[in-house]
Design a protein around this motif. Structure first.
Motif, PDB file in Angstrom:
ATOM      1  N   UNK A 193       0.805  -1.235   0.000  1.00  0.00           N
ATOM      2  CA  UNK A 193       0.000   0.000   0.000  1.00  0.00           C
ATOM      3  C   UNK A 193       0.836   1.283   0.000  1.00  0.00           C
ATOM      4  N   UNK A 194       2.046   1.250   0.542  1.00  0.00           N
ATOM      5  CA  UNK A 194       2.872   2.458   0.583  1.00  0.00           C
ATOM      6  C   UNK A 194       3.564   2.751  -0.751  1.00  0.00           C
ATOM      7  N   UNK A 195       3.299   1.945  -1.767  1.00  0.00           N
ATOM      8  CA  UNK A 195       3.899   2.156  -3.080  1.00  0.00           C
ATOM      9  C   UNK A 195       5.150   1.323  -3.316  1.00  0.00           C
ATOM     10  N   UNK A 196       5.660   0.680  -2.287  1.00  0.00           N
ATOM     11  CA  UNK A 196       6.823  -0.184  -2.478  1.00  0.00           C
ATOM     12  C   UNK A 196       6.369  -1.518  -3.068  1.00  0.00           C
ATOM     13  N   UNK A 197       7.289  -2.284  -3.550  1.00  0.00           N
ATOM     14  CA  UNK A 197       6.985  -3.581  -4.138  1.00  0.00           C
ATOM     15  C   UNK A 197       8.200  -4.487  -4.022  1.00  0.00           C
TER      16      UNK A 197
END
Length: 158
Positions: free
Chosen positions: A134-138
């Motif tokens: 959800x924080x944009x990391x992957x």
């Protein structure tokens, strides 16, 4: 028209038809078998996964299957398809599934990948399963390589 003229006309029509047909080229069909893939985020665990098949053409490939995100967490699963001709990347396609809080979610896909004008066409597809937070990391999970004229790498590992 007498029989002799009918026979001459039939021969002439046959010759014209044969010449026309000889000038037409049938579409070239691929001589390579289809490949299948299944990639899960953890071996033998199928919470986030993708599976499907690749049908090789002469210059492009047709890919179909599903990507699934069944984790009941606020993440999503993306499958990345990268098409190569030798070491040159030719095309990239992505498909993403977002988890539905009650049942989980799968997204079907079907598309062509590659460049229809590329002489020799693509000969490899790299498939990567990515988990998105959800924080944009992957984080990239397992990668699967499928070669047009060879046995797929990592078959049975995921």
């Amino acid at each position: 028209m007498n029989i002799k003229r009918q026979a001459q006309a039939a021969v002439a029509i046959g010759a014209v038809t044969a010449a026309a047909v000889a000038g037409l080229q049938a579409p070239a069909n691929a001589a390579w078998p289809s490949d299948i893939f299944h990639i899960a985020d953890v071996p033998t665990w199928v919470v986030q996964h993708t599976d499907g098949h690749v049908e090789w053409g002469n210059r492009t490939a047709y890919v179909d299957g599903t990507v699934t995100d069944n984790d009941n967490l606020p993440m999503s699963s993306t499958v990345i398809f990268e098409a190569f001709a030798g070491s040159n990347k030719i095309d990239t396609q992505t498909r993403t599934a977002n988890e539905d809080s009650s049942l989980g979610w799968s997204r079907s896909f079907a598309f062509s990948i590659g460049d229809p004008d590329l002489r020799g066409g693509i000969d490899r597809i790299k498939i990567t399963l990515r988990i998105n937070y959800p924080d944009g990391s992957w984080v990239n999970g397992p990668t699967f390589q499928i070669h047009r004229d060879a046995v797929a790498e990592n078959v049975g590992n995921y």
